[in-house]
Design an enzyme around this catalytic site. Structure first.
Site, PDB file in Angstrom:
ATOM      1  N   HIS A   1       0.818  -1.221   0.000  1.00 22.52           N
ATOM      2  CA  HIS A   1       0.000   0.000   0.000  1.00 22.52           C
ATOM      3  C   HIS A   1       0.850   1.269   0.000  1.00 22.52           C
ATOM      4  O   HIS A   1       0.313   2.364  -0.190  1.00 22.52           O
ATOM      5  CB  HIS A   1      -0.959   0.016   1.207  1.00 22.52           C
ATOM      6  N   ILE A   2       2.157   1.145   0.189  1.00 23.11           N
ATOM      7  CA  ILE A   2       3.031   2.315   0.207  1.00 23.11           C
ATOM      8  C   ILE A   2       3.427   2.734  -1.211  1.00 23.11           C
ATOM      9  O   ILE A   2       3.754   3.897  -1.460  1.00 23.11           O
ATOM     10  CB  ILE A   2       4.301   2.024   1.028  1.00 23.11           C
TER      11      ILE A   2
END
Length: 338
Positions: A245-246
């Site tokens: 998700h980064i």
């Protein structure tokens, strides 16, 4: 006795309750920061006594206690206040299930969230400045311990969902506090693990792995998994927990190709992350917005999007296993070299 309002989500009071949500959060942030629950852990106290220990204003402290009672975190009998069971378990420093670091992490995010409108108007993050005011080493430790706190809430679920048959070597990408590696090694005493993370993080990781008594079975490898090669045919399981998700989709797609090469035939990849379903949960949707506030390229992906990375890399038998309403495990197998 404090009573909670029961209100339907179909009327105007629900809107106002949403607006007041940050009041409750700040009451909790303040109580943890002051160490109020630590004081009450020593035994039932009057507000005046709590204030004397904390060095706070007696009447203001009493008013804070009333709110914490309404939140179910403290209880009172006459003039004496004590921790409710929930706070006694999760909010007292030194307890095994302590979540105070996670609470502090959310407090650190609050100023960035107060500028959400700017992020929505521009599409750019606004959370860096308030977070980066703190000393880097202190900020990093705070973050890693917060990730440990949160990981401990579902580590048993994650470990139970994974088949470690024939698994000798685990690679934990961005493993941070090492909670998941430790749990998997406890599940299979024959396995060993490599945690790949940035060098400053691994100084903290070493402390936590040593405290868990696992240093003899864990290799700490400094590096950047978004750029570094991971080896070829080395691992039986690669865990990417709360890392995709980064990054943007292309970075994740390239990562999964390197993960595929790093696995032995029969090995598996496990992506553990927030997931946007066709009807997204509030948990995942809020976290997705948090990525807008605080990262340059981060976002929450759907099972289909993450599955496409695995399929393109050569993984087969891709399956999804939910852990919470907004998170789960996406698993794939490498049966043959591509």
């Amino acid at each position: 006795m404090f009573t909670r309002d029961t209100r339907s989500s179909s009327n105007g009071w629900y809107i106002l309750d949403i607006c007041r949500g940050h009041w409750a959060a700040h009451a909790l942030f303040t109580a943890v920061d002051l160490g109020l629950f630590d004081v009450l852990a020593q035994g039932a106290q009057t507000p005046a006594r709590v204030a004397a220990v904390l060095g706070t204003h007696p009447e203001a402290t009493a008013r804070l206690l009333v709110v914490l009672e309404g939140l179910g975190l403290v209880e009172r009998e006459g003039e004496l206040w004590r921790n409710a069971p929930l706070a006694a378990r999760y909010l007292v420093r030194g307890r095994d299930a302590y979540l105070g670091h996670a609470v502090h992490h959310f407090a650190n995010l609050a100023e960035g969230w107060s500028r959400l409108g700017e992020a929505v108007r521009t599409g750019r993050p606004v959370g860096f400045e308030p977070v980066e005011r703190a000393n880097y080493d202190e900020r990093l430790r705070d973050y890693i311990l917060a990730m440990r706190d949160q990981a401990r809430l579902k580590v048993e679920q994650l470990a139970a969902a994974l088949d470690l048959s024939g698994c000798e070597h685990i690679l934990d990408l961005g493993g941070g506090p090492g909670v998941y590696s430790v749990a998997l090694l406890k599940k299979d005493p024959r396995a060993r693990a490599t945690i790949l993370d940035l060098a400053p993080t691994l100084k903290i990781t070493r402390e936590l792995i040593e405290a868990a008594g696992m240093l003899d079975r864990v290799e700490l490898r400094a590096g950047d998994f978004t750029k570094d090669e991971l080896g070829e045919g080395v691992y039986d399981l690669v865990l990417a927990s709360n890392v995709v998700h980064i990054y943007d989709a292309d970075t994740n797609r390239q990562l999964m190709r390197r993960v595929f090469r790093a696995l032995r035939p029969g090995g598996q990849v496990v992506i553990h992350d927030y997931v946007l379903a066709e009807e997204p949960s509030l948990e995942a949707a809020l976290f997705d917005l948090n990525m807008l506030v605080g990262t340059l390229t981060g976002r929450v992906y759907s099972v289909q999007e993450m599955g496409s990375w695995l399929g393109d890399a050569g993984f087969e038998d891709v399956t999804y296993h939910p852990l919470t309403a907004g998170s789960g495990l996406l698993k794939g197998r490498k049966w043959t070299d591509k």
